[in-house]
Motif scaffolding. Structure first.
Motif, PDB file in Angstrom:
ATOM      1  N   ILE A 243      -5.739   8.346  -1.092  1.00 35.00           N
ATOM      2  CA  ILE A 243      -6.509   7.764   0.019  1.00 35.00           C
ATOM      3  C   ILE A 243      -6.746   6.275  -0.232  1.00 35.00           C
ATOM      4  O   ILE A 243      -6.561   5.440   0.662  1.00 35.00           O
ATOM      5  CB  ILE A 243      -7.846   8.506   0.188  1.00 35.00           C
ATOM      6  CG1 ILE A 243      -7.601   9.986   0.505  1.00 35.00           C
ATOM      7  CG2 ILE A 243      -8.688   7.862   1.287  1.00 35.00           C
ATOM      8  CD1 ILE A 243      -8.860  10.828   0.506  1.00 35.00           C
ATOM      9  N   TYR A 244      -7.150   5.940  -1.458  1.00 36.60           N
ATOM     10  CA  TYR A 244      -7.412   4.540  -1.782  1.00 36.60           C
ATOM     11  C   TYR A 244      -6.116   3.734  -1.821  1.00 36.60           C
ATOM     12  O   TYR A 244      -6.106   2.533  -1.556  1.00 36.60           O
ATOM     13  CB  TYR A 244      -8.153   4.444  -3.115  1.00 36.60           C
ATOM     14  CG  TYR A 244      -9.627   4.741  -2.987  1.00 36.60           C
ATOM     15  CD1 TYR A 244     -10.559   3.724  -2.986  1.00 36.60           C
ATOM     16  CD2 TYR A 244     -10.081   6.043  -2.828  1.00 36.60           C
ATOM     17  CE1 TYR A 244     -11.912   3.982  -2.852  1.00 36.60           C
ATOM     18  CE2 TYR A 244     -11.428   6.325  -2.698  1.00 36.60           C
ATOM     19  CZ  TYR A 244     -12.341   5.300  -2.703  1.00 36.60           C
ATOM     20  OH  TYR A 244     -13.678   5.568  -2.556  1.00 36.60           O
TER      21      TYR A 244
ATOM     22  N   ASN B  51       0.837  -1.197   0.000  1.00 39.96           N
ATOM     23  CA  ASN B  51       0.000   0.000   0.000  1.00 39.96           C
ATOM     24  C   ASN B  51       0.874   1.251   0.000  1.00 39.96           C
ATOM     25  O   ASN B  51       1.949   1.265   0.584  1.00 39.96           O
ATOM     26  CB  ASN B  51      -0.910   0.016   1.229  1.00 39.96           C
ATOM     27  CG  ASN B  51      -1.875  -1.154   1.249  1.00 39.96           C
ATOM     28  OD1 ASN B  51      -2.155  -1.760   0.210  1.00 39.96           O
ATOM     29  ND2 ASN B  51      -2.390  -1.480   2.422  1.00 39.96           N
TER      30      ASN B  51
ATOM     31  N   LEU C  88     -12.938   8.277   2.305  1.00 37.41           N
ATOM     32  CA  LEU C  88     -13.062   7.494   1.069  1.00 37.41           C
ATOM     33  C   LEU C  88     -14.052   8.139   0.104  1.00 37.41           C
ATOM     34  O   LEU C  88     -14.024   7.866  -1.090  1.00 37.41           O
ATOM     35  CB  LEU C  88     -13.504   6.067   1.389  1.00 37.41           C
ATOM     36  CG  LEU C  88     -12.479   5.225   2.171  1.00 37.41           C
ATOM     37  CD1 LEU C  88     -13.103   3.909   2.611  1.00 37.41           C
ATOM     38  CD2 LEU C  88     -11.240   4.964   1.334  1.00 37.41           C
TER      39      LEU C  88
ATOM     40  N   THR D  71      -5.039   2.781   1.820  1.00 39.56           N
ATOM     41  CA  THR D  71      -5.946   1.824   2.450  1.00 39.56           C
ATOM     42  C   THR D  71      -5.968   0.483   1.734  1.00 39.56           C
ATOM     43  O   THR D  71      -6.623  -0.455   2.196  1.00 39.56           O
ATOM     44  CB  THR D  71      -7.382   2.384   2.488  1.00 39.56           C
ATOM     45  OG1 THR D  71      -7.788   2.741   1.161  1.00 39.56           O
ATOM     46  CG2 THR D  71      -7.476   3.597   3.397  1.00 39.56           C
TER      47      THR D  71
ATOM     48  N   TYR E 223      -6.816  13.500   7.759  1.00 39.20           N
ATOM     49  CA  TYR E 223      -7.279  12.958   6.484  1.00 39.20           C
ATOM     50  C   TYR E 223      -8.227  13.963   5.832  1.00 39.20           C
ATOM     51  O   TYR E 223      -9.070  14.556   6.512  1.00 39.20           O
ATOM     52  CB  TYR E 223      -8.030  11.639   6.686  1.00 39.20           C
ATOM     53  CG  TYR E 223      -7.193  10.513   7.231  1.00 39.20           C
ATOM     54  CD1 TYR E 223      -6.126   9.995   6.503  1.00 39.20           C
ATOM     55  CD2 TYR E 223      -7.470   9.949   8.466  1.00 39.20           C
ATOM     56  CE1 TYR E 223      -5.359   8.946   7.001  1.00 39.20           C
ATOM     57  CE2 TYR E 223      -6.709   8.897   8.973  1.00 39.20           C
ATOM     58  CZ  TYR E 223      -5.657   8.411   8.232  1.00 39.20           C
ATOM     59  OH  TYR E 223      -4.902   7.380   8.737  1.00 39.20           O
TER      60      TYR E 223
ATOM     61  N   GLY F 236     -12.967   7.446  10.691  1.00 39.39           N
ATOM     62  CA  GLY F 236     -11.575   7.024  10.637  1.00 39.39           C
ATOM     63  C   GLY F 236     -11.034   6.828  12.032  1.00 39.39           C
ATOM     64  O   GLY F 236     -11.613   7.274  13.020  1.00 39.39           O
TER      65      GLY F 236
ATOM     66  N   ARG G   2      -6.625   4.661  10.235  1.00 36.57           N
ATOM     67  CA  ARG G   2      -6.828   4.557   8.800  1.00 36.57           C
ATOM     68  C   ARG G   2      -8.027   5.412   8.420  1.00 36.57           C
ATOM     69  O   ARG G   2      -8.882   5.700   9.262  1.00 36.57           O
ATOM     70  CB  ARG G   2      -7.010   3.114   8.347  1.00 36.57           C
ATOM     71  CG  ARG G   2      -8.131   2.375   9.021  1.00 36.57           C
ATOM     72  CD  ARG G   2      -8.272   0.977   8.480  1.00 36.57           C
ATOM     73  NE  ARG G   2      -8.862   0.973   7.133  1.00 36.57           N
ATOM     74  CZ  ARG G   2      -8.388   0.234   6.145  1.00 36.57           C
ATOM     75  NH1 ARG G   2      -7.339  -0.526   6.335  1.00 36.57           N
ATOM     76  NH2 ARG G   2      -8.966   0.254   4.956  1.00 36.57           N
ATOM     77  N   PRO G   3      -8.128   5.833   7.171  1.00 38.01           N
ATOM     78  CA  PRO G   3      -9.243   6.693   6.754  1.00 38.01           C
ATOM     79  C   PRO G   3     -10.585   5.983   6.892  1.00 38.01           C
ATOM     80  O   PRO G   3     -10.689   4.770   6.723  1.00 38.01           O
ATOM     81  CB  PRO G   3      -8.928   6.992   5.282  1.00 38.01           C
ATOM     82  CG  PRO G   3      -7.472   6.698   5.117  1.00 38.01           C
ATOM     83  CD  PRO G   3      -7.157   5.604   6.089  1.00 38.01           C
TER      84      PRO G   3
END
Length: 511
Positions: free
Chosen positions: A252-253, A119, A297, A256, A339, A285, A291-292
């Motif tokens: 962001i994607y 990631n 997302l 994650t 975030y 989050g 994590r977001p």
């Protein structure tokens, strides 16, 4: 011998460079990793040892110390496997140190020496470019994602042996490049279209206004009236993502691990629809390893909350801060992570527990107390942050049986894009993307009304008991309606329509 290899780690959605220092000294065989490594980083030694041996290289039977600098920031993930392995090979003279220092690299190693995806390769490539490096080595499965970063060579690798041969000049690795224009053109066609909606002219108009100004929207109507159908088609009338927006959303994607393997860039506006059983950490989050959440997302897209009163009340209340600040800040004992969360909130609810309060064809069996308790699950401060409240009645048979003849998403999107372009010019010097994000000072400057409109607003404040925040929301909506009409000034008609979108402020149900 001492060797240094550059890699990276991610904090939030941004990466920073990490210097992997490998020292091999005489002593009993030992492998120690320091520099605040998490469990997955500590386990790297077993993968690294097996990968080096199974790739045909000698693993030193000495004391190995690996330091991840800066040592005051926690390191997570498996992306340090490849840098550690190459650091050990450089310290033993198997790999030329001077050539290795030209690259930033990351990747997880399997026991047989294959380089597996990790990631955060996109933020890593951005960090390497910003630091002035000309090339990065990434797992082959991450190559497409990292290659969207311009001005840097992205070299996709498949095995540890391939990297060693490349550093010795025995093998070439062709840089992978992404065609940004083709990525956007492929995603231009949506699976659903606005023209498929039967009836619901008032709801479609509300969605157009919401899309044009980036306003949050609440739809109230009986079951089966088409609230979810409307919400799912909202992304199709939003303006296309700009490259900078697509890059930020993709980051962001990427961190994650939700970026699809064959998708180098998120080029469609996200549409997230979490179940009402979601926790506050899942929505906003956080967690033990932050994590977001769903609000991040949905960045630059739509967050759809169906059956809004069914969500836990404390989960809904945590939405208030990101709706105002357009970001989420998660604080922990050793770090604070922010975030981005610039999203459009679209929510749907029934007018009462049974759902048939406003349906002329079904009898509502709910008492006033039940209805009041049902609606009290949504607090006043949260409702204030939702700009538009619109009723979505049951669809008549003639609309269901008729041939769909409504406007297509492309036609509506053209008007929305024209209104957004007006706002883009208006806020060119401010950090504001649309009317919904205007500050109080901007509202006073850009939302001036004439005497007739002022009288309408005064009557609305007196009758509906609008709060100061709701009053500003009405002005912002009126400004958006005027932009859709191409009008420079806000008129009484624009204000009148905007007031209609605050139906829940009446406190007596849906009108």
């Amino acid at each position: 011998m001492l060797a240094k290899v550059l890699s990276s780690a991610v904090v939030g959605i941004d990466a920073f460079l990490v210097e992997v220092e490998v020292d091999i000294a005489a002593g009993l065989p030992n492998f120690t990793t320091v520099g605040l490594p998490e469990a997955s980083v500590k386990e790297s030694k077993e993968r690294v040892k097996s990968a080096i041996k199974n790739s045909g290289y000698d693993f030193p039977d000495d004391r190995i110390t690996v330091n991840l600098a800066p040592a005051n920031v926690k390191k997570e993930g498996t992306g340090f496997d490849l840098p550690m392995a190459l650091g050990i090979l450089a310290a033993t003279g198997t790999v030329p140190q001077d050539i290795l220092g030209r690259y930033v690299l990351m990747g997880e190693l399997s026991l047989d020496g294959r380089v597996k995806p990790v990631n955060g390769s996109l933020p890593m490539a951005l960090a390497a470019r910003d630091a002035g490096y000309g090339a990065v080595l990434v797992p082959a499965d991450n190559g497409a994602e990292a290659s969207v970063v311009r001005e840097i060579d992205v070299l996709p690798v498949q095995t540890l042996a391939q990297v060693v041969d490349y550093l010795h000049g025995l093998q070439e690795i062709e840089p992978q490049r992404a065609d940004i224009d083709s990525l956007f053109s492929v995603s231009s066609e949506a699976a659903v279209d606005f023209s498929e909606i039967r009836g619901q002219e008032n709801g479609k108009r509300a969605l157009e206004v919401a899309a044009a100004g980036g306003h949050n929207l609440l739809m109230i109507g009986p079951p089966g009236s088409g609230k979810t159908m409307l919400a799912k088609r909202l992304p199709t009338i939003l303006p296309p993502l700009r490259f900078a927006e697509a890059l930020e959303t993709t980051k962001i994607y990427s961190v994650t691990g939700l970026l699809e393997k064959d998708r180098a860039l998120v080029t469609r506006r996200p549409f997230r629809s979490p179940h009402h059983t979601i926790s506050d950490a899942g929505l906003i989050g956080g967690g033990h390893v932050p994590r977001p959440g769903e609000v991040s997302l949905a960045h630059h897209g739509v967050l759809f909350l169906d059956e809004l009163p069914e969500y836990k009340k404390h989960v809904l209340e945590v939405l208030r801060q990101p709706l105002e600040d357009l970001q989420v800040t998660i604080s922990r004992a050793v770090t604070t992570i922010t975030y981005p969360a610039s999203f459009m909130l679209v929510a749907a609810m029934n007018p009462c527990p049974c759902g048939y309060l406003t349906d002329p064809k079904h009898e509502c069996r709910c008492s006033h107390v039940q209805i009041r308790r049902y609606r009290s699950k949504i607090s006043g401060p949260l409702l204030d942050r939702i700009d538009i409240h619109v009723e979505v009645p049951a669809v008549a048979y003639k609309d269901l049986a008729g041939i769909p003849c409504g406007e297509t998403s492309a036609a509506v999107r053209a008007r929305v894009a024209a209104a957004r372009e007006i706002q883009h010019r208006r806020f060119a010097r401010a950090k504001v993307a649309c009317n919904a994000q205007m500050s109080g000072r901007m509202v006073r400057r850009h939302c001036r009304v004439d005497d007739a409109s002022a009288l309408l607003l005064e009557a609305a404040v007196d009758r509906l008991g609008l709060s100061a925040r709701a009053y500003n929301r009405v002005l912002k909506i009126a400004r958006t309606i005027a932009d859709l009409a191409g009008a420079a000034d806000i008129g009484a008609g624009h204000v009148s329509e905007a007031i209609q979108y605050r139906s829940l402020d009446r406190g007596k149900g849906v009108v």
